[in-house]
Design a protein around this motif. Structure first.
Motif, PDB file in Angstrom:
ATOM      1  N   UNK A 128       7.782   7.192 -16.373  1.00  0.00           N
ATOM      2  CA  UNK A 128       8.101   5.639 -16.974  1.00  0.00           C
ATOM      3  C   UNK A 128       8.484   4.849 -15.833  1.00  0.00           C
ATOM      4  N   UNK A 129       9.428   5.334 -14.872  1.00  0.00           N
ATOM      5  CA  UNK A 129       9.853   4.613 -13.900  1.00  0.00           C
ATOM      6  C   UNK A 129       8.666   4.396 -12.723  1.00  0.00           C
ATOM      7  N   UNK A 130       7.666   5.446 -12.625  1.00  0.00           N
ATOM      8  CA  UNK A 130       6.617   5.502 -11.879  1.00  0.00           C
ATOM      9  C   UNK A 130       5.673   4.275 -11.984  1.00  0.00           C
ATOM     10  N   UNK A 131       5.639   4.602 -13.445  1.00  0.00           N
ATOM     11  CA  UNK A 131       4.665   3.372 -14.046  1.00  0.00           C
ATOM     12  C   UNK A 131       5.164   1.972 -14.009  1.00  0.00           C
ATOM     13  N   UNK A 132       6.286   1.745 -14.076  1.00  0.00           N
ATOM     14  CA  UNK A 132       7.236   0.521 -14.136  1.00  0.00           C
ATOM     15  C   UNK A 132       7.141   0.153 -12.333  1.00  0.00           C
ATOM     16  N   UNK A 133       7.137   1.116 -11.579  1.00  0.00           N
ATOM     17  CA  UNK A 133       7.008   0.595 -10.028  1.00  0.00           C
ATOM     18  C   UNK A 133       5.739   0.308  -9.713  1.00  0.00           C
ATOM     19  N   UNK A 134       4.759   1.056 -10.259  1.00  0.00           N
ATOM     20  CA  UNK A 134       3.248   0.629  -9.988  1.00  0.00           C
ATOM     21  C   UNK A 134       3.000  -0.810 -10.715  1.00  0.00           C
ATOM     22  N   UNK A 135       3.421  -0.951 -11.760  1.00  0.00           N
ATOM     23  CA  UNK A 135       3.364  -2.452 -12.603  1.00  0.00           C
ATOM     24  C   UNK A 135       3.925  -3.421 -11.475  1.00  0.00           C
ATOM     25  N   UNK A 136       5.046  -3.205 -10.984  1.00  0.00           N
ATOM     26  CA  UNK A 136       5.544  -4.058 -10.234  1.00  0.00           C
ATOM     27  C   UNK A 136       4.722  -4.531  -8.898  1.00  0.00           C
ATOM     28  N   UNK A 189       0.761  -1.303   0.158  1.00  0.00           N
ATOM     29  CA  UNK A 189      -0.057  -0.039  -0.096  1.00  0.00           C
ATOM     30  C   UNK A 189       0.814   1.186   0.040  1.00  0.00           C
ATOM     31  N   UNK A 190       1.941   1.453   0.937  1.00  0.00           N
ATOM     32  CA  UNK A 190       2.893   2.470   0.963  1.00  0.00           C
ATOM     33  C   UNK A 190       3.706   2.711  -0.446  1.00  0.00           C
ATOM     34  N   UNK A 191       3.969   1.394  -1.000  1.00  0.00           N
ATOM     35  CA  UNK A 191       4.626   1.644  -2.225  1.00  0.00           C
ATOM     36  C   UNK A 191       3.668   1.981  -3.385  1.00  0.00           C
ATOM     37  N   UNK A 192       2.589   1.520  -3.410  1.00  0.00           N
ATOM     38  CA  UNK A 192       1.550   2.072  -4.426  1.00  0.00           C
ATOM     39  C   UNK A 192       1.299   3.501  -4.326  1.00  0.00           C
ATOM     40  N   UNK A 193       1.076   4.027  -3.181  1.00  0.00           N
ATOM     41  CA  UNK A 193       0.835   5.373  -2.630  1.00  0.00           C
ATOM     42  C   UNK A 193       2.166   6.168  -3.176  1.00  0.00           C
ATOM     43  N   UNK A 194       3.510   5.760  -2.842  1.00  0.00           N
ATOM     44  CA  UNK A 194       4.584   6.520  -3.390  1.00  0.00           C
ATOM     45  C   UNK A 194       4.749   6.533  -4.688  1.00  0.00           C
ATOM     46  N   UNK A 195       4.575   5.492  -5.436  1.00  0.00           N
ATOM     47  CA  UNK A 195       4.600   5.469  -7.032  1.00  0.00           C
ATOM     48  C   UNK A 195       3.617   6.545  -7.549  1.00  0.00           C
ATOM     49  N   UNK A 196       2.284   6.383  -7.025  1.00  0.00           N
ATOM     50  CA  UNK A 196       1.165   7.269  -7.453  1.00  0.00           C
ATOM     51  C   UNK A 196       1.452   8.724  -7.334  1.00  0.00           C
ATOM     52  N   UNK A 197       2.202   9.153  -6.353  1.00  0.00           N
ATOM     53  CA  UNK A 197       2.585  10.332  -5.974  1.00  0.00           C
ATOM     54  C   UNK A 197       3.691  10.760  -7.012  1.00  0.00           C
ATOM     55  N   UNK A 198       4.666   9.990  -7.264  1.00  0.00           N
ATOM     56  CA  UNK A 198       5.717  10.138  -8.055  1.00  0.00           C
ATOM     57  C   UNK A 198       5.096  10.020  -9.487  1.00  0.00           C
ATOM     58  N   UNK A 199       4.219   9.519  -9.936  1.00  0.00           N
ATOM     59  CA  UNK A 199       3.658   9.718 -11.269  1.00  0.00           C
ATOM     60  C   UNK A 199       2.950  10.935 -11.408  1.00  0.00           C
ATOM     61  N   UNK A 200       2.240  11.359 -10.410  1.00  0.00           N
ATOM     62  CA  UNK A 200       1.549  12.687 -10.475  1.00  0.00           C
ATOM     63  C   UNK A 200       2.540  13.797 -10.685  1.00  0.00           C
ATOM     64  N   UNK A 201       3.546  13.846  -9.636  1.00  0.00           N
ATOM     65  CA  UNK A 201       4.542  14.747  -9.811  1.00  0.00           C
ATOM     66  C   UNK A 201       5.297  14.717 -11.294  1.00  0.00           C
ATOM     67  N   UNK A 202       5.624  13.378 -11.643  1.00  0.00           N
ATOM     68  CA  UNK A 202       6.328  13.476 -13.062  1.00  0.00           C
ATOM     69  C   UNK A 202       5.453  14.114 -14.153  1.00  0.00           C
ATOM     70  N   UNK A 203       4.227  13.808 -14.043  1.00  0.00           N
ATOM     71  CA  UNK A 203       3.354  14.302 -14.939  1.00  0.00           C
ATOM     72  C   UNK A 203       3.101  15.740 -14.956  1.00  0.00           C
ATOM     73  N   UNK A 204       2.877  16.100 -13.641  1.00  0.00           N
ATOM     74  CA  UNK A 204       3.012  17.787 -13.499  1.00  0.00           C
ATOM     75  C   UNK A 204       3.996  18.485 -13.721  1.00  0.00           C
ATOM     76  N   UNK A 205       5.238  17.806 -13.910  1.00  0.00           N
ATOM     77  CA  UNK A 205       6.495  18.685 -14.161  1.00  0.00           C
ATOM     78  C   UNK A 205       7.205  18.379 -15.658  1.00  0.00           C
TER      79      UNK A 205
END
Length: 102
Positions: free
Chosen positions: A48-56, A25-41
Motif C-alpha cells: 500500500x505504501x509503495x502504491x501511495x508513493x507511486x501515486x504521489x 525518475x529515481x523516486x518512481x524506480x524506488x517505489x516500483x522496486x519496493x512494490x515488487x518486493x512487497x508483492x513478492x513477500x
C-alpha cells in the motif's frame, strides 16, 4: 543497497526522500522496486505504501489519471487488509478529497 548508493554515504536515500528532492525518475524506480518486493513477500502494508508513493510521483509529474488509479489500488488493498490509517491516507489522495474533508 536496494536503491543504489547516495553520494558520500554509500547508502541510498529512500524513494520518499528522492520525491522530496524532485528526483522523480529515481523516486518512481524506488517505489516500483519496493512494490515488487512487497508483492513478492506478501507485505501488504508495504505494498500500500509503495502504491501511495507511486501515486504521489505521478501526481507531481502532472499525471492525475495515473495517480488516481494507483491511489484507488491502494484504497482497495488497504480496505481489504484492514489498514484503516493507510486507507484514509489513500482516500485523501483521490480527487475531491480536500473538499470532502471540509
Amino acid at each position: 543497497p536496494l536503491f543504489g548508493p547516495d553520494r558520500g554515504t554509500g547508502r541510498s536515500p529512500a524513494p520518499s526522500i528522492r520525491l522530496r528532492r524532485a528526483e522523480h525518475t529515481a523516486a518512481r524506480d524506488g517505489y516500483r522496486q519496493a512494490l515488487e518486493l512487497a508483492r513478492a513477500t506478501g507485505a501488504k502494508s508495504a505494498e500500500v505504501q509503495a502504491l501511495l508513493g507511486l501515486a504521489a510521483v505521478e501526481g507531481q509529474l502532472g499525471r492525475p489519471t495515473e495517480a488516481e488509479a494507483l491511489a484507488r489500488q491502494a484504497v482497495a488493498l488497504a480496505r481489504r487488509a484492514g489498514f484503516r490509517l493507510l486507507e484514509r491516507q489513500a482516500l485523501e489522495m483521490l480527487p475531491g478529497a480536500a473538499a470532502a474533508a471540509n
